[in-house]
Motif scaffolding. Sequence first.
Motif, short mmCIF file in Angstrom:
data_model
loop_
_atom_site.label_atom_id
_atom_site.label_comp_id
_atom_site.label_asym_id
_atom_site.label_seq_id
_atom_site.Cartn_x
_atom_site.Cartn_y
_atom_site.Cartn_z
N LYS A 157 77.86 10.88 39.42
CA LYS A 157 78.11 9.63 40.13
C LYS A 157 76.86 8.77 40.07
O LYS A 157 75.75 9.25 40.28
N THR A 158 77.03 7.49 39.78
CA THR A 158 75.89 6.58 39.72
C THR A 158 75.37 6.32 41.14
O THR A 158 76.13 6.40 42.11
N THR A 201 76.84 1.09 43.13
CA THR A 201 78.01 1.19 42.25
C THR A 201 78.87 2.42 42.56
O THR A 201 80.09 2.33 42.65
N GLN A 227 79.93 4.87 40.78
CA GLN A 227 81.00 5.10 39.81
C GLN A 227 81.00 6.57 39.38
O GLN A 227 79.97 7.11 38.99
N SER A 229 82.08 9.58 36.87
CA SER A 229 82.49 9.87 35.50
C SER A 229 82.33 11.36 35.26
O SER A 229 81.82 12.10 36.12
N VAL A 283 69.75 14.18 37.60
CA VAL A 283 70.51 13.12 36.94
C VAL A 283 70.73 13.48 35.47
O VAL A 283 70.01 14.30 34.89
N VAL A 296 72.28 9.23 31.45
CA VAL A 296 72.52 7.82 31.77
C VAL A 296 72.24 7.51 33.23
O VAL A 296 72.59 6.44 33.72
N GLY A 297 71.62 8.45 33.94
CA GLY A 297 71.22 8.21 35.33
C GLY A 297 72.23 8.60 36.38
O GLY A 297 71.99 8.37 37.58
N GLY A 298 73.37 9.18 35.99
CA GLY A 298 74.35 9.64 36.97
C GLY A 298 73.89 10.90 37.66
O GLY A 298 73.34 11.81 37.03
N ARG A 299 74.10 10.98 38.97
CA ARG A 299 73.65 12.13 39.76
C ARG A 299 74.68 13.25 39.72
O ARG A 299 75.88 13.02 39.94
N ASP A 328 75.25 14.47 46.18
CA ASP A 328 74.27 14.43 45.10
C ASP A 328 73.34 15.63 45.21
O ASP A 328 72.86 15.97 46.30
N HIS A 352 80.47 10.89 27.91
CA HIS A 352 81.00 10.64 29.25
C HIS A 352 82.42 10.10 29.13
O HIS A 352 82.74 9.36 28.20
#
Length: 276
Positions: A93-94, A98, A100, A102, A118, A121-124, A146, A205
């Motif tokens: 999750k971003t 946001t 978001q 994925s 992370v 692409v920086g998603g946790r 997270d 992703h």
Amino acid sequence: MSFYTSLTGLKAAQSDLATVSNNVANVNSTAFKKSRTNFGDIFAAAPMQTTTQVAGQGTRITGIQQQFTQGTVETTDKTLDLAITGEAFFTVKTPPPTLQVSYTRNGAFKLDDNRYVVDTVGGRLQVFPWNAAAVPPAINTAAQTDLQIPLTKPGFPTIQLSSVGVTVDGTVTATFADSTTQVLGQVAMAAFPSNEGLRQKGDAHWEATLQSGAPVYGTANAGLYGAIRSGALERSNVDLTEELVALIAAQRNFQANAKAIETASTISNAIVNLRS
């Protein structure tokens, strides 16, 4: 009509070349899933027409389908490198605002400046909170949090973190300098009724769609979710030998359709020039 029939063949061969080329280009991309172009024939006839006397009208692309077969697992010896040996996905999750969600097979995780785990692409990375019964309190989106790795033992700022471990069922454990341990959570895994219905987002992703169905959450090492291997990454499932053979076949198909157009042009010229 033969011009247009061969033109559909050219377009189909060109799309096939593009798909195979993309597979070859991503042979070293972590957790990349190869694609295959599917084709169908075009046929049309009047209701009263005898179909045995009607030729087809070419081909069309029915879809470009990803192949979610298991890629080779490569050892890296980095604890936060995680590979899935199964059909599930990591949930990421971003950060706010946001938020978001994925899903990814790329387990090349690292710590950010706030010590959140992370992805590329920086998603946790999402985990289920731990309880004494060693069972997540609820397998759903609302229960996910997270994953954050503490630098010191909670309540004891002088006791430093010693190491972090991830088991095959996704349990994340922190070990501190005083030899005590703390479970930080259990990795949230997601499975789908139809993986082929997922929408690609790049960087290995995907996001859920109506065609894929809603995600079914669970934990690793249980049923279809597969096991998690710490210190390893899943490589691309592209077989370079197969793709090169497919590349040659697509090239030959393109040349054959181009030759058919050339032949039709020669015949047309001959007919036009009959009177001369």
